[in-house]
Design an enzyme around this catalytic site. Sequence first.
Site, mmCIF file in Angstrom:
data_model
loop_
_atom_site.group_PDB
_atom_site.id
_atom_site.type_symbol
_atom_site.label_atom_id
_atom_site.label_comp_id
_atom_site.label_asym_id
_atom_site.label_seq_id
_atom_site.Cartn_x
_atom_site.Cartn_y
_atom_site.Cartn_z
ATOM 1 N N ASP A 33 20.447 49.854 -16.057
ATOM 2 C CA ASP A 33 20.333 48.816 -17.075
ATOM 3 C C ASP A 33 21.534 47.889 -16.953
ATOM 4 O O ASP A 33 22.682 48.345 -16.936
ATOM 5 C CB ASP A 33 20.291 49.474 -18.457
ATOM 6 C CG ASP A 33 19.886 48.507 -19.554
ATOM 7 O OD1 ASP A 33 20.292 47.329 -19.488
ATOM 8 O OD2 ASP A 33 19.172 48.928 -20.475
ATOM 9 N N LEU A 34 21.291 46.593 -16.877
ATOM 10 C CA LEU A 34 22.392 45.649 -16.704
ATOM 11 C C LEU A 34 23.285 45.530 -17.937
ATOM 12 O O LEU A 34 24.338 44.904 -17.869
ATOM 13 C CB LEU A 34 21.862 44.272 -16.296
ATOM 14 C CG LEU A 34 21.778 44.058 -14.773
ATOM 15 C CD1 LEU A 34 20.703 44.933 -14.156
ATOM 16 C CD2 LEU A 34 21.546 42.595 -14.427
ATOM 17 N N ALA A 57 18.570 38.990 -14.547
ATOM 18 C CA ALA A 57 19.427 38.181 -15.419
ATOM 19 C C ALA A 57 18.866 38.143 -16.821
ATOM 20 O O ALA A 57 17.691 38.464 -17.051
ATOM 21 C CB ALA A 57 19.559 36.755 -14.881
ATOM 22 N N THR A 59 17.652 35.596 -19.160
ATOM 23 C CA THR A 59 17.229 34.205 -18.986
ATOM 24 C C THR A 59 16.647 33.578 -20.249
ATOM 25 O O THR A 59 16.159 32.442 -20.195
ATOM 26 C CB THR A 59 16.194 34.102 -17.861
ATOM 27 O OG1 THR A 59 15.078 34.942 -18.158
ATOM 28 C CG2 THR A 59 16.803 34.512 -16.519
ATOM 29 N N TYR A 122 23.936 30.749 -22.722
ATOM 30 C CA TYR A 122 23.350 31.131 -21.439
ATOM 31 C C TYR A 122 24.171 30.582 -20.276
ATOM 32 O O TYR A 122 24.584 31.324 -19.385
ATOM 33 C CB TYR A 122 21.901 30.650 -21.357
ATOM 34 C CG TYR A 122 21.300 30.764 -19.980
ATOM 35 C CD1 TYR A 122 21.011 32.008 -19.426
ATOM 36 C CD2 TYR A 122 21.019 29.624 -19.221
ATOM 37 C CE1 TYR A 122 20.474 32.122 -18.157
ATOM 38 C CE2 TYR A 122 20.472 29.726 -17.950
ATOM 39 C CZ TYR A 122 20.201 30.973 -17.421
ATOM 40 O OH TYR A 122 19.674 31.071 -16.161
ATOM 41 N N LYS A 126 26.500 32.699 -17.536
ATOM 42 C CA LYS A 126 26.242 32.609 -16.100
ATOM 43 C C LYS A 126 27.486 32.129 -15.348
ATOM 44 O O LYS A 126 27.793 32.628 -14.260
ATOM 45 C CB LYS A 126 25.059 31.681 -15.830
ATOM 46 C CG LYS A 126 23.719 32.214 -16.335
ATOM 47 C CD LYS A 126 23.265 33.477 -15.624
ATOM 48 C CE LYS A 126 22.755 33.184 -14.233
ATOM 49 N NZ LYS A 126 22.185 34.397 -13.581
ATOM 50 N N TRP A 147 14.946 25.229 -12.739
ATOM 51 C CA TRP A 147 13.534 25.021 -13.090
ATOM 52 C C TRP A 147 12.597 25.933 -12.292
ATOM 53 O O TRP A 147 11.684 25.475 -11.608
ATOM 54 C CB TRP A 147 13.156 23.553 -12.890
ATOM 55 C CG TRP A 147 13.887 22.585 -13.770
ATOM 56 C CD1 TRP A 147 15.073 22.771 -14.424
ATOM 57 C CD2 TRP A 147 13.491 21.229 -14.063
ATOM 58 N NE1 TRP A 147 15.435 21.628 -15.109
ATOM 59 C CE2 TRP A 147 14.487 20.670 -14.907
ATOM 60 C CE3 TRP A 147 12.418 20.435 -13.680
ATOM 61 C CZ2 TRP A 147 14.416 19.358 -15.390
ATOM 62 C CZ3 TRP A 147 12.349 19.143 -14.149
ATOM 63 C CH2 TRP A 147 13.327 18.608 -15.004
#
Length: 283
Positions: A33-34, A57, A59, A122, A126, A147
Amino acid sequence: MDGLLIFGKTGQVALELARIAPGARFVGRDEADLTDPAACAALIRDARPRAVINAAAYTAVDKAESDADTARLVNADAPGAMAAACAELGVPFVHISTDYVFDGSGDQPRAEDAETGPLGVYGATKLAGERAIAAAGGQWAVLRTSWVFSAHGTNFVKTMRRLGAERPRLTIVADQIGGPTAAADIARAVLAMATAMAADPAKGGIYHFAGAPDVSWADFAREIFAQSGLSPEVADIPSSDYPTPARRPLNSRLHCAAITRDFDIPRPDWRDSLKPVIEGLSA
């Protein structure tokens, strides 16, 4: 390539990687699990792979505004721990990032060394992940993209096809400009990068990769409808008419020459990449 370890099983890029790298080991939440960075690092040390790709990620851009702690664990702390484990083993680490690390100002494509300035949680998490990866040392590459679309999960293409079939008229944001990028193209790019890096320890760094040509969301939607045989009226609106919890960058253009120079990976035409996605969704 043999000995490839990939974090992610259900995301758009991970599912495309499974098509082209069936021999890789894919790790899901059930194994690492991240939100537990130490467990991710331990798995890498135990697996002793030839290369690692992180295709997982957090997201949910809007949800991140109220769930910053989880977003930071997944997007920053876990990739940093993965990169550190890879550095210890001397194996390359490839990570996927985003245009959201920039503030979206201006109208020119951003190069890899352009000043960052994320507008929300977000993008900030990142960017923190990119910095943690670089700080870990070792051989690493960060691929910033934008995108993302595919036949999987939730994305703009699938949403537009659904709404285009239901409504005669749609209002779509036209002042955000970027490069739609097929998850399949991203999967091929990161696999090629990991393979090249395993063969050449000098390769790595931050790279941009996005579909061409740059386009607005409204014009992206028009092409989706054209390829899907749908004909709703599309009315252009500014972002201010469609408020969201997290601000979106108006300028998501990415300068993508470096990845072509260093890895011989050209910028794909998203209109061509859209065709198999539409075909898959129409089947």
